[in-house]
Design a protein around this motif. Structure first.
Motif, short mmCIF file in Angstrom:
data_model
loop_
_atom_site.label_atom_id
_atom_site.label_comp_id
_atom_site.label_asym_id
_atom_site.label_seq_id
_atom_site.Cartn_x
_atom_site.Cartn_y
_atom_site.Cartn_z
N GLU A 291 13.19 -5.99 -21.88
CA GLU A 291 14.04 -5.39 -20.99
C GLU A 291 14.49 -6.26 -19.83
O GLU A 291 15.70 -6.26 -19.63
N PHE A 292 13.67 -6.93 -19.30
CA PHE A 292 13.95 -7.76 -18.19
C PHE A 292 15.10 -8.63 -18.41
O PHE A 292 15.91 -9.08 -17.87
N HIS A 293 14.79 -9.47 -19.63
CA HIS A 293 16.05 -10.54 -20.21
C HIS A 293 17.02 -9.80 -20.78
O HIS A 293 17.79 -10.66 -21.50
N GLY A 294 17.15 -8.47 -20.85
CA GLY A 294 18.32 -8.06 -21.58
C GLY A 294 18.21 -8.16 -22.88
O GLY A 294 19.53 -7.77 -23.50
N ILE A 295 17.34 -8.34 -23.59
CA ILE A 295 17.13 -8.28 -25.22
C ILE A 295 17.22 -6.83 -25.77
O ILE A 295 17.59 -6.48 -26.58
N ARG B 178 6.58 -8.03 -7.47
CA ARG B 178 5.93 -8.85 -8.55
C ARG B 178 6.84 -8.24 -9.59
O ARG B 178 6.79 -7.13 -9.99
N ILE B 179 7.87 -9.22 -10.28
CA ILE B 179 8.73 -8.82 -11.27
C ILE B 179 8.70 -9.84 -12.50
O ILE B 179 8.72 -11.13 -12.13
N LEU C 133 17.75 -5.69 -10.63
CA LEU C 133 19.22 -6.39 -11.00
C LEU C 133 19.05 -7.98 -10.53
O LEU C 133 18.90 -8.24 -9.39
N ASP C 134 19.32 -8.91 -11.54
CA ASP C 134 19.46 -10.23 -11.49
C ASP C 134 20.45 -10.89 -10.83
O ASP C 134 21.70 -10.78 -11.34
#
Lengths: 177, 172
Positions: free
Chosen positions: A62-66, B70-71, B160-161
């Motif tokens: 999810e974090f990497h948008g996959i 922490r992410i 949000l990056d």
């Protein structure tokens, strides 16, 4: 005379051997039970780590948008934490029985720390009927300290940002007064 | 839409602020009306009130601070990030767009905060959102926020990056 003394000694030794063999059997049984408990705890520990690993894979994706996690995905993971916690209380009863006999599984502390983590996760993620939600705002700045180094790093970043979100706000229909 | 930096002296302006009846909405109203906004500002948070273009009505408020998170998971080292401690739109303007606008007021407020976060310089913007607040989760997702699995007291964490946004713009 000598023969009767020897017989008495023999009786004592045999009796002691027989009596202690019963105790030995009991001790052996208890020790084996402690091993069994230790193995059981390890199964729980391993299952918890697999669950964390599964969660990590989802989170990274999810974090990497996959991958975008669905509500079903989240519910599945939450329910696994809840399920994992179910045997904790009966296990603690078993551990208490062993402790009463002077036995303690080597991995008990690790198991207990995972129980605590799982309880925190469940408490955080699962709604408790009637409970008030925590104020997001209260949580936001909890324990925050900005160091001078952080500030310097930020200033460096600002200088190279030529982005969509840098520039006149008026482009977005916003006037700042 | 007009953005005005909020100060403690302006609290009388928000005495009637109402953004919904849900518990999470009420918390937002209490935040801006009570001491929490002021407390947060004393810790470095900036808060803005947003008005209609003619300045006659308050649309909502937004805030921006900084924190350490922490992410993406609790196993990662803490990094300093921008955070939106609170954001709310009055009930009257829920789902509404300005007469000549392409996006909702809520999205405009969020965009404003993203602008400000980029100015802050931290490459990440985060927030907590109540897990039941589906409208807010949709809004943040549309703006590119990722919903992290990690949560706290019934609040989801979103991320949000900002560096991705910057790269996107550089390529255009």
């Amino acid at each position: 005379m000598s023969a009767s003394l020897e017989l008495a000694l023999a009786k004592r030794l045999v009796s002691s051997y027989v009596d202690e063999s019963e105790q030995w059997k009991t001790d052996h049984h208890h020790a084996m039970e402690c091993w069994a408990c230790q193995e059981w705890l390890q199964r729980g520990i391993d299952a918890f780590h697999w669950l964390q690993r599964a969660e990590e894979v989802f989170t990274q994706a999810e974090f990497h948008g996959i991958y975008e996690m669905s509500t079903a995905d989240r519910d599945a993971i939450e329910s696994l934490y809840v399920a994992w916690l179910a045997p904790c209380d009966p296990t603690e009863e078993w551990v208490a029985t062993l402790a009463g006999r002077g036995y303690c599984p080597e991995n008990l502390n690790e198991f207990r720390s995972l129980c605590e983590r799982a309880r925190r996760i469940v408490a955080d993620r699962c709604e408790v009927p009637g409970s008030e939600p925590a104020s997001c705002a209260d949580l936001a700045l909890e324990g925050f300290v900005v160091t001078a180094r952080d500030a310097e790093a930020a200033a460096t970043l600002v200088s190279r940002k030529q982005a969509r979100y840098v520039g006149p706000l008026s482009n977005h229909g916003i006037v700042e007064e | 839409m007009i953005a005005k930096q909020f100060t403690p002296e302006m609290q009388s302006l928000v005495s009637g602020f109402e953004c919904g009846t849900e518990p999470f909405a009420q918390l937002m109203s209490e935040w801006i009306q009570g001491n929490k906004a002021v407390d947060s500002m004393q810790r470095g948070t900036r808060v803005w009130l947003f008005y209609t273009a003619d300045g006659s009505e308050i649309i909502g408020f937004g805030s921006l601070g900084a924190t350490a998170w922490r992410i993406p998971t609790q196993n990662d080292p803490p990094i300093t990030v921008s955070i939106i401690p609170a954001l709310a739109v009055t009930t009257r303007f829920h789902g509404q767009k300005p007469p000549d606008g392409a996006v909702t007021y809520a999205r405009m407020i969020l965009d404003f905060l993203i602008f400000k976060a980029v100015e802050n310089g931290w490459e990440s913007l985060v927030l907590y959102v109540d897990k039941r607040n589906e409208a807010a989760i949709r809004l943040y997702r549309k703006a590119g926020f990722a919903l992290l699995l990690d949560s706290y007291k019934g609040n989801r964490k979103m991320f949000l990056d900002l560096s991705d946004l910057i790269r996107e713009q550089d390529q255009n």
